[in-house]
Every structure is written in structure tokens, then in C-alpha cells.
Design an enzyme around this catalytic site. Structure first.
Site, PDB file in Angstrom:
ATOM      1  N   GLU A 287      18.313   7.272 -38.016  1.00  0.00           N
ATOM      2  CA  GLU A 287      17.133   7.893 -37.480  1.00  0.00           C
ATOM      3  C   GLU A 287      16.774   8.963 -38.544  1.00  0.00           C
ATOM      4  O   GLU A 287      16.772  10.010 -38.512  1.00  0.00           O
ATOM      5  CB  GLU A 287      17.763   8.863 -36.256  1.00  0.00           C
ATOM      6  CG  GLU A 287      18.408   8.041 -35.082  1.00  0.00           C
ATOM      7  CD  GLU A 287      19.197   8.890 -34.214  1.00  0.00           C
ATOM      8  OE1 GLU A 287      19.588   9.983 -34.654  1.00  0.00           O
ATOM      9  OE2 GLU A 287      19.263   8.556 -33.122  1.00  0.00           O
ATOM     10  N   PRO A 288      16.069   8.328 -39.530  1.00  0.00           N
ATOM     11  CA  PRO A 288      15.412   9.213 -40.546  1.00  0.00           C
ATOM     12  C   PRO A 288      14.230   9.923 -40.179  1.00  0.00           C
ATOM     13  O   PRO A 288      13.254   9.182 -39.309  1.00  0.00           O
ATOM     14  CB  PRO A 288      15.027   8.291 -41.771  1.00  0.00           C
ATOM     15  CG  PRO A 288      14.814   6.812 -40.936  1.00  0.00           C
ATOM     16  CD  PRO A 288      15.774   6.802 -39.735  1.00  0.00           C
ATOM     17  N   GLY A 289      14.015  10.992 -40.189  1.00  0.00           N
ATOM     18  CA  GLY A 289      12.857  11.817 -39.882  1.00  0.00           C
ATOM     19  C   GLY A 289      12.169  12.722 -41.202  1.00  0.00           C
ATOM     20  O   GLY A 289      11.004  11.944 -41.767  1.00  0.00           O
ATOM     21  N   ARG A 290      12.501  13.422 -41.754  1.00  0.00           N
ATOM     22  CA  ARG A 290      11.991  13.739 -42.847  1.00  0.00           C
ATOM     23  C   ARG A 290      11.549  12.874 -44.105  1.00  0.00           C
ATOM     24  O   ARG A 290      10.860  13.041 -44.873  1.00  0.00           O
ATOM     25  CB  ARG A 290      12.703  15.277 -43.548  1.00  0.00           C
ATOM     26  CG  ARG A 290      13.815  14.990 -44.504  1.00  0.00           C
ATOM     27  CD  ARG A 290      14.487  16.486 -44.672  1.00  0.00           C
ATOM     28  NE  ARG A 290      15.075  16.941 -43.309  1.00  0.00           N
ATOM     29  CZ  ARG A 290      14.800  18.179 -43.036  1.00  0.00           C
ATOM     30  NH1 ARG A 290      14.296  19.123 -43.888  1.00  0.00           N
ATOM     31  NH2 ARG A 290      15.501  18.442 -41.918  1.00  0.00           N
ATOM     32  N   ARG A 327       9.330  26.910 -41.865  1.00  0.00           N
ATOM     33  CA  ARG A 327      10.519  26.568 -42.578  1.00  0.00           C
ATOM     34  C   ARG A 327      11.212  27.385 -43.715  1.00  0.00           C
ATOM     35  O   ARG A 327      12.457  27.851 -43.657  1.00  0.00           O
ATOM     36  CB  ARG A 327      10.575  25.170 -43.157  1.00  0.00           C
ATOM     37  CG  ARG A 327      10.545  24.010 -42.143  1.00  0.00           C
ATOM     38  CD  ARG A 327      10.716  22.545 -42.845  1.00  0.00           C
ATOM     39  NE  ARG A 327      12.020  22.238 -43.053  1.00  0.00           N
ATOM     40  CZ  ARG A 327      12.429  22.409 -44.488  1.00  0.00           C
ATOM     41  NH1 ARG A 327      11.465  22.391 -45.548  1.00  0.00           N
ATOM     42  NH2 ARG A 327      13.861  22.038 -44.667  1.00  0.00           N
ATOM     43  N   TYR A 331      14.635  28.757 -42.415  1.00  0.00           N
ATOM     44  CA  TYR A 331      16.008  28.608 -43.064  1.00  0.00           C
ATOM     45  C   TYR A 331      15.950  28.602 -44.552  1.00  0.00           C
ATOM     46  O   TYR A 331      16.340  27.797 -45.228  1.00  0.00           O
ATOM     47  CB  TYR A 331      16.713  27.363 -42.594  1.00  0.00           C
ATOM     48  CG  TYR A 331      16.153  26.308 -41.937  1.00  0.00           C
ATOM     49  CD1 TYR A 331      16.257  26.006 -40.559  1.00  0.00           C
ATOM     50  CD2 TYR A 331      15.130  25.491 -42.650  1.00  0.00           C
ATOM     51  CE1 TYR A 331      15.566  25.006 -40.043  1.00  0.00           C
ATOM     52  CE2 TYR A 331      14.499  24.511 -42.155  1.00  0.00           C
ATOM     53  CZ  TYR A 331      14.588  24.114 -40.679  1.00  0.00           C
ATOM     54  OH  TYR A 331      14.024  23.028 -40.181  1.00  0.00           O
ATOM     55  N   CYS A 358       1.288  38.435 -39.653  1.00  0.00           N
ATOM     56  CA  CYS A 358       1.919  39.822 -39.830  1.00  0.00           C
ATOM     57  C   CYS A 358       3.405  39.983 -39.487  1.00  0.00           C
ATOM     58  O   CYS A 358       3.857  40.377 -38.804  1.00  0.00           O
ATOM     59  CB  CYS A 358       1.112  40.872 -38.398  1.00  0.00           C
ATOM     60  SG  CYS A 358      -0.417  40.791 -38.823  1.00  0.00           S
ATOM     61  N   GLU A 359       4.063  39.302 -40.547  1.00  0.00           N
ATOM     62  CA  GLU A 359       5.565  39.297 -40.801  1.00  0.00           C
ATOM     63  C   GLU A 359       5.774  39.646 -42.179  1.00  0.00           C
ATOM     64  O   GLU A 359       5.147  38.499 -43.188  1.00  0.00           O
ATOM     65  CB  GLU A 359       6.136  38.057 -40.465  1.00  0.00           C
ATOM     66  CG  GLU A 359       6.007  37.985 -39.012  1.00  0.00           C
ATOM     67  CD  GLU A 359       6.941  38.812 -37.967  1.00  0.00           C
ATOM     68  OE1 GLU A 359       8.073  39.138 -38.731  1.00  0.00           O
ATOM     69  OE2 GLU A 359       6.804  38.994 -37.049  1.00  0.00           O
ATOM     70  N   TYR A 387       8.625  18.781 -40.148  1.00  0.00           N
ATOM     71  CA  TYR A 387       8.961  19.784 -39.434  1.00  0.00           C
ATOM     72  C   TYR A 387       7.906  20.877 -39.775  1.00  0.00           C
ATOM     73  O   TYR A 387       8.082  21.989 -39.766  1.00  0.00           O
ATOM     74  CB  TYR A 387      10.581  20.321 -39.654  1.00  0.00           C
ATOM     75  CG  TYR A 387      11.369  19.098 -39.355  1.00  0.00           C
ATOM     76  CD1 TYR A 387      11.626  19.023 -37.888  1.00  0.00           C
ATOM     77  CD2 TYR A 387      11.626  18.517 -40.262  1.00  0.00           C
ATOM     78  CE1 TYR A 387      12.530  18.022 -37.922  1.00  0.00           C
ATOM     79  CE2 TYR A 387      12.808  17.376 -40.090  1.00  0.00           C
ATOM     80  CZ  TYR A 387      13.037  17.185 -38.673  1.00  0.00           C
ATOM     81  OH  TYR A 387      13.905  16.311 -38.332  1.00  0.00           O
TER      82      TYR A 387
HETATM   83  N1  PLP Z   1      18.543  12.326 -35.560  1.00  0.00           N
HETATM   84  C1  PLP Z   1      19.029  13.451 -34.871  1.00  0.00           C
HETATM   85  C2  PLP Z   1      19.818  13.417 -33.630  1.00  0.00           C
HETATM   86  C3  PLP Z   1      18.626  14.665 -35.305  1.00  0.00           C
HETATM   87  O1  PLP Z   1      19.109  15.683 -34.547  1.00  0.00           O
HETATM   88  C4  PLP Z   1      17.683  14.947 -36.391  1.00  0.00           C
HETATM   89  C5  PLP Z   1      17.236  16.118 -36.931  1.00  0.00           C
HETATM   90  O2  PLP Z   1      17.504  17.124 -36.425  1.00  0.00           O
HETATM   91  C6  PLP Z   1      17.455  13.686 -36.989  1.00  0.00           C
HETATM   92  C7  PLP Z   1      17.903  12.577 -36.527  1.00  0.00           C
HETATM   93  C8  PLP Z   1      16.223  13.705 -38.182  1.00  0.00           C
HETATM   94  O3  PLP Z   1      17.051  14.233 -39.096  1.00  0.00           O
HETATM   95  P1  PLP Z   1      16.123  14.067 -40.724  1.00  0.00           P
HETATM   96  O4  PLP Z   1      14.558  14.595 -40.674  1.00  0.00           O
HETATM   97  O5  PLP Z   1      16.769  15.125 -41.592  1.00  0.00           O
HETATM   98  O6  PLP Z   1      16.245  12.958 -41.127  1.00  0.00           O
END
Ligand code: PLP
Length: 431
Positions: A287-290, A327, A331, A358-359, A387
Site C-alpha cells: 500500500e504505497p502512498g507517498r 507536515r 511532525y 497566524c502561527e 499529505y
Molecule cells: N497503509 C496504511 C494502513 C497506512 O496507515 C498508511 C499511511 O499512514 C499507508 C498505507 C501509506 O503510507 P505511505 O504513504 O508512507 O506509503
């Protein structure tokens, strides 16, 4: 991957489009995505899996950037999709995404969200806790076919990353805990329910992970659990889902492994571990996102005010900030900025890029060397594709920027800029 390319005029080029033209045509702040980079990332993941000969799915974690247009690109590139809310699910529906390829995540899905997922025939529900099993049980009598689920497990492995983006450790809000026996309890419950079709197990250990060690430990742990539970309950998982979290290059200091390296290593470990059990080789889902959208995204801003505190710091303010990229404040994420007119120009001064909100904490980049800049110049922050837009807010009642996709020299608006009318649209009178 090369984060900065310039064109014949020496300007920053994104997807073959001149960043100065994009800022001029669409305004700033602006999110711009180089779509060929997104395709390239997905193709590298596909290639690496195909070389292993294993059955697999690359499920894009849409929380990283969930808009209709990106879901369409992901489908075009044979990706699957993860959603975590009714909103992300409806975005996928509007994108005409094949629902069989959608997985529904979340640690507190509501009954209405589960109903929506079932009504839309979502491929897999990734069940996070006992309460969710209770909710599902309420909906199952209406279902003609068994519902496909996976169990999310907290494997007790923490990745070396910021503590807010670690998720696989024992003390986590996500998933069934293995150590205390909750995961095994959930498995027993599910196996007794003929209306649930358990596809396998899921775990996600964290985000922005640069080294393979955490994934190796995860694969070993999942196989060991699957083998133990197979002996006890005669259940063989069809799928093991190892989550996402593959690190990317935000700044020159970051040295992530290439996607294909993560995949090769994981599958090598998997095959070795499976060979020592009675299990057959499962499908592997990730499940890659970033790592799909992060480096492909750029934020373009117009520079405004400058404040020099002699001997202390120079602040250069831009027309966006924590509202479009939370971000750094959330963090301590680090980014790298360039001047769009000349991204290769030699740096001459150290500046801190401040947002317009305003922070005091609204700082996008702290103490970076940049060439001399002036009000009106376009500043680009690199690798903001993940993100950023998905976590954007209307803090200070500032509208969220537009999103443009750039590919082969063509730029297309895929999300409109929020207007003042949009910002007040939902307000009602009290008096
Ligand atoms: N899968 C799950 C369950 C997650 O919680 C996340 C990110 O929080 C991701 C996949 C994607 O992570 P990334 O964007 O770091 O690949």
C-alpha cells in the site's frame, strides 16, 4: 530520481511545463504534479513484482493525495486503491475506479461508512478491531455473498521514523494486537462466520521508512503467525498485505531505497520463510502512498515580505504555508526549496521560508541556503505531493490552492482553487 529539472530558459520544468508559466496561468499557491513521475514509480513497483513471479497488488494509499484525477491515473497504471473514509470512497466512485480493486481501511469506520462500502461492492474491508466486527455483523444479514475482509494486525514492530507515523508497534491505535492474543481471538471469530470471507492478514509498520530491516522483520513475523495459525485453525491466507511506508527523498539528505529494492528484498524473505512452513506462497499486496505521489508534487508560491533580524535570521514569507502543507508543523518534516526562475542558481544567503498563517510554527523550510530572492519571485518547494493537499485546511479562512497535472508539456487543472464564496458557503446566520 532527479527532483529538479530546468528547461532551455533555465526555469524549473515540471512535466515539461515551465513553472513560471504555470504560476502565471493558474496563480499561486499551486500544487503541480509531474504525472510521468507517478507512472514511472508505479511501473517500477510492477516491474519488480513481475520479476519475482509472485501474484501481487499495488494498492495506492489514497490518503496521501485523494482526488478524482489521481485515482484515474492509478487505475490506468493497473494500481489498486486504499480508502479510509466515505469521502475517499466516493472520490473513487466518481473516478469510476473498479470497486473490486478497492480496500477500505480505518480504525473507526462508522456503520454508515461500512454500509456505503458494502453498497458499492468494495473489494476488501480491512477490519481493524472488534467493534468493527460487531458493526459488520449487523450488516451481514442483508448480504447475499460473503464479504471479503482482511484482518489488520499490530505485529509489534516499530519502524525507525517519527513516532506519529509509526503504526505497527504494540502501543498503537491501529489493528488487532498479536502479543495479547487479540489478533488470534479475532481470527477465531471470523473463521466461525460463514458470511465473512477472510482473504488474509494486513500490517503496516510506519511511514517514510528508509531501510529494509523493518520490512524483513515484518515479513518474518507475518509468515510465522500465518504458519502457527494454519496449524491451529487450518486456515491458509490467500493474501499477505505488508502495508506501505516506503521512504522518499524530500531533501538531499534523504537516501531511500528504490521501490524495486524494497519489493525484491521483501519477496526474497517471504519465499525463504514460506519454504520453512506448510504454507503455500500467498499473494502479496502493498500500500504505497507517498512513494507514488510524493516526489512528483511541487508547491509553487509567490514570495512576499522579508524580515531580517540582524545576526539571528532572515524570514522570507510566501503566500501559502501550513494551510496547504501541515507536515513541517505537524511532525517537523523537512523540505527543500528552489527559485523557479533558476533552480540551479548558486545559493548566497540562508533564509527561513515562513508561511502566511497566524502561527509562529508556520515555517515551511528552516535555514536553507537560497539565491537572492525578491517579492514577486516564484518559490518552489519540492516533493510536496504526499499529505499536502490531502491534509490541507482552511485555517485563517484561506482557500485551498488549485491542483494542476503536468505531463508531456501539457498542463491540466484537476482541482479548482477555493474562492472566497467557497469559504463562506456553509455558514448560516445566527441572528
Ligand atoms: N497503509 C496504511 C494502513 C497506512 O496507515 C498508511 C499511511 O499512514 C499507508 C498505507 C501509506 O503510507 P505511505 O504513504 O508512507 O506509503
Amino acid at each position: 530520481m532527479n527532483l529538479v529539472t530546468d528547461n532551455s530558459q533555465g526555469h524549473l520544468s515540471i512535466g515539461g511545463c515551465d513553472a513560471l508559466d504555470l504560476a502565471n496561468d493558474f496563480g499561486t499557491p499551486l500544487y503541480v504534479y509531474d504525472i510521468s513521475l507517478i507512472r514511472q514509480q508505479l511501473r517500477q513497483f510492477h516491474k519488480a513484482f513481475k520479476e519475482t513471479g509472485i501474484k501481487y497488488a499495488i494498492s495506492y494509499a489514497s490518503k496521501a493525495f485523494a482526488i478524482r484525477a489521481i485515482d484515474q491515473v492509478i487505475d490506468q497504471e493497473d494500481g489498486h486503491l486504499d480508502v479510509v473514509s466515505a469521502g475517499e470512497l466516493m472520490t473513487a466512485v466518481q473516478a469510476n475506479f473498479p470497486m473490486a480493486n478497492v480496500s477500505f481501511h480505518g480504525n473507526n469506520k462508522s456503520l454508515a461508512e461500512l454500509q456505503l462500502a458494502l453498497d458499492n461492492h468494495v473489494g476488501t474491508i480491512i477490519v481493524d478491531n472488534f467493534y468493527e466486527l460487531e458493526l459488520l455483523n449487523k450488516l451481514l444479514p442483508e448480504q447475499k455473498q460473503p464479504v471479503n475482509i482482511m484482518l489488520r494486525i499490530a505485529p509489534g514492530i516499530s519502524a525507525h521514523t517519527h513516532r506519529y507515523i509509526q503504526t505497527g508497534q504494540v502501543d498503537s491505535k491501529f489493528g488487532f494486537d498479536v502479543q495479547s492474543g487479540q489478533a488470534e481471538q479475532a481470527l477465531k471469530q471470523v473463521l466461525q462466520n460463514p458470511k465473512l470471507n477472510l482473504r488474509g492478514y494486513h500490517a503496516h509498520i510506519g511511514s517514510q521508512i528508509m531501510a529494509i530491516a523493518g520490512f524483513t522483520a515484518l515479513v518474518q513475523k507475518m509468515v510465522q503467525l500465518a504458519a502457527d495459525w494454519q496449524e491451529k485453525y487450518h486456515y491458509q491466507p490467500q493474501v499477505l498485505n505488508f502495508g506501505g511506508g516506503f521512504g522518499i527523498k524530500y531533501t538531499n539528505q534523504d537516501q531511500p531505497l528504490a521501490p524495486q529494492e524494497f519489493v525484491r528484498n521483501m519477496i526474497q524473505t517471504l519465499k525463504k520463510e514460506i519454504a520453512q512452513t506448510n504454507l503455500t506462497l500467498p499473494e502479496v499486496w502493498i500500500e504505497p502512498g507517498r512513494s507514488i505521489v510524493g516526489e512528483a508534487g511541487y508547491s509553487l508560491y509567490t514570495i512576499g515580505a522579508r524580515k531580517n533580524i540582524p545576526g539571528i535570521r532572515t524570514y522570507v514569507s510566501v503566500d501559502g504555508g501550513m494551510g496547504d502543507n501541515i507536515r513541517p508543523a505537524l511532525y517537523q518534516a523537512e523540505y527543500q526549496a528552489v527559485l523557479a526562475a533558476d533552480p540551479q542558481a548558486s545559493p548566497v544567503e540562508t533564509v527561513t521560508i515562513a508561511g502566511r498563517y497566524c502561527e509562529s510554527g508556520d515555517i515551511l523550510v528552516k535555514d536553507q541556503k537560497l539565491p537572492l530572492s525578491a517579492p514577486g519571485d516564484i518559490l518552489a518547494i519540492l516533493a510536496t505531493g504526499a499529505y499536502g493537499y490531502s491534509m490541507a485546511s482552511n485555517y485563517n479562512r484561506v482557500g485551498r490552492p488549485a491542483v494542476v497535472f503536468a505531463e508531456n508539456g501539457h498542463a491540466k487543472l484537476v482541482v479548482k482553487r477555493e474562492t472566497l464564496a467557497d469559504l463562506t458557503r456553509l455558514d448560516l446566520n445566527y441572528l
